[in-house]
Design a protein around this motif. Structure first.
Motif, PDB file in Angstrom:
ATOM      1  N   ASP A 259      -9.645   9.936   0.578  1.00  0.00           N
ATOM      2  CA  ASP A 259      -8.607   9.229  -0.185  1.00  0.00           C
ATOM      3  C   ASP A 259      -7.658   8.407   0.677  1.00  0.00           C
ATOM      4  OD1 ASP A 259      -8.775  10.741  -3.050  1.00  0.00           O
ATOM      5  OD2 ASP A 259      -9.172  12.124  -1.415  1.00  0.00           O
TER       6      ASP A 259
ATOM      7  N   ASP B  85      -6.489   5.820   3.621  1.00  0.00           N
ATOM      8  CA  ASP B  85      -6.862   4.681   4.440  1.00  0.00           C
ATOM      9  C   ASP B  85      -6.524   4.876   5.905  1.00  0.00           C
ATOM     10  OD1 ASP B  85      -7.954   2.743   2.711  1.00  0.00           O
ATOM     11  OD2 ASP B  85      -6.876   1.240   3.920  1.00  0.00           O
ATOM     12  N   SER B  86      -5.392   5.511   6.143  1.00  0.00           N
ATOM     13  CA  SER B  86      -5.016   5.793   7.522  1.00  0.00           C
ATOM     14  C   SER B  86      -4.095   7.007   7.551  1.00  0.00           C
ATOM     15  CB  SER B  86      -4.308   4.589   8.156  1.00  0.00           C
ATOM     16  OG  SER B  86      -2.977   4.514   7.704  1.00  0.00           O
TER      17      SER B  86
ATOM     18  N   GLU C 219      -5.032   3.453  -0.632  1.00  0.00           N
ATOM     19  CA  GLU C 219      -5.330   2.201  -1.324  1.00  0.00           C
ATOM     20  C   GLU C 219      -5.335   2.530  -2.806  1.00  0.00           C
ATOM     21  OE1 GLU C 219      -8.075  -1.615  -0.152  1.00  0.00           O
ATOM     22  OE2 GLU C 219      -8.042   0.239   0.978  1.00  0.00           O
ATOM     23  N   GLY C 220      -4.568   1.811  -3.586  1.00  0.00           N
ATOM     24  CA  GLY C 220      -4.517   2.109  -5.015  1.00  0.00           C
ATOM     25  C   GLY C 220      -3.354   3.017  -5.348  1.00  0.00           C
TER      26      GLY C 220
ATOM     27  N   MET D 297       0.847  -1.200   0.000  1.00  0.00           N
ATOM     28  CA  MET D 297       0.000   0.000   0.000  1.00  0.00           C
ATOM     29  C   MET D 297       0.880   1.246   0.000  1.00  0.00           C
ATOM     30  SD  MET D 297      -3.150   0.756   2.629  1.00  0.00           S
ATOM     31  CE  MET D 297      -3.886  -0.859   2.425  1.00  0.00           C
TER      32      MET D 297
ATOM     33  N   THR E 111      -1.657   6.664   4.273  1.00  0.00           N
ATOM     34  CA  THR E 111      -1.655   5.486   3.405  1.00  0.00           C
ATOM     35  C   THR E 111      -2.839   5.558   2.451  1.00  0.00           C
ATOM     36  OG1 THR E 111      -2.832   4.214   5.076  1.00  0.00           O
ATOM     37  CG2 THR E 111      -0.454   3.973   5.021  1.00  0.00           C
TER      38      THR E 111
ATOM     39  N   THR F 119       2.387   4.857   0.632  1.00  0.00           N
ATOM     40  CA  THR F 119       2.293   5.800   1.741  1.00  0.00           C
ATOM     41  C   THR F 119       2.858   7.144   1.294  1.00  0.00           C
ATOM     42  OG1 THR F 119       2.582   4.012   3.344  1.00  0.00           O
ATOM     43  CG2 THR F 119       3.009   6.238   4.125  1.00  0.00           C
TER      44      THR F 119
END
Lengths: 82, 82
Positions: free
Chosen positions: B33, B35-36, A48-49, A1, A46, A3
């Protein structure tokens, strides 16, 4: 993922008492190698994608408007890792 | 003047309420957008003169013993800039 890392530091002209406290602690421990210690923040966002230019532009806006306070801080770096 | 950057992040298994608060703020602003969001610290140690292996070894010790709390944080990076 992937970052996205955003680095924020106190502006150079500000005193940064937190960094000063660490520097003084190091002096007390006998460590005299460092001219200055400054402490900023590292944000890891982070995603996704994939990370595209539009997302990076959005990150630049968020970094300036939400993650940092332009009165006392500078955004010193935005980079994608992984 | 060379600067040694030490990056410290909360351990992955910890909740990081500060990061969560920023993530929630972004959601409220309509930004979905990420995730964390996790927030750590960036230390900038400036050095007069050259950075050699002995100094970097000392920085590694200081990073573990003084700049981070091994119970809740990890040193995720040490690099020399400039």
């Amino acid at each position: 993922m992937p970052t996205i890392v955003v680095d924020v530091m106190p502006k150079a002209e500000l005193l940064d008492p937190q960094g000063k406290a660490v520097q003084n602690a190091l002096h007390r421990l006998g460590v005299e190698d460092f001219d200055s210690v400054r402490i900023g923040k590292r944000f890891e966002l982070t995603v996704e994608g994939a990370v595209d230019d539009a997302l990076l532009e959005k990150v630049r806006e968020i970094a300036d408007d939400v993650l940092s306070n332009a009165v006392i801080e500078d955004v010193v770096g935005i980079e994608v890792v992984e």
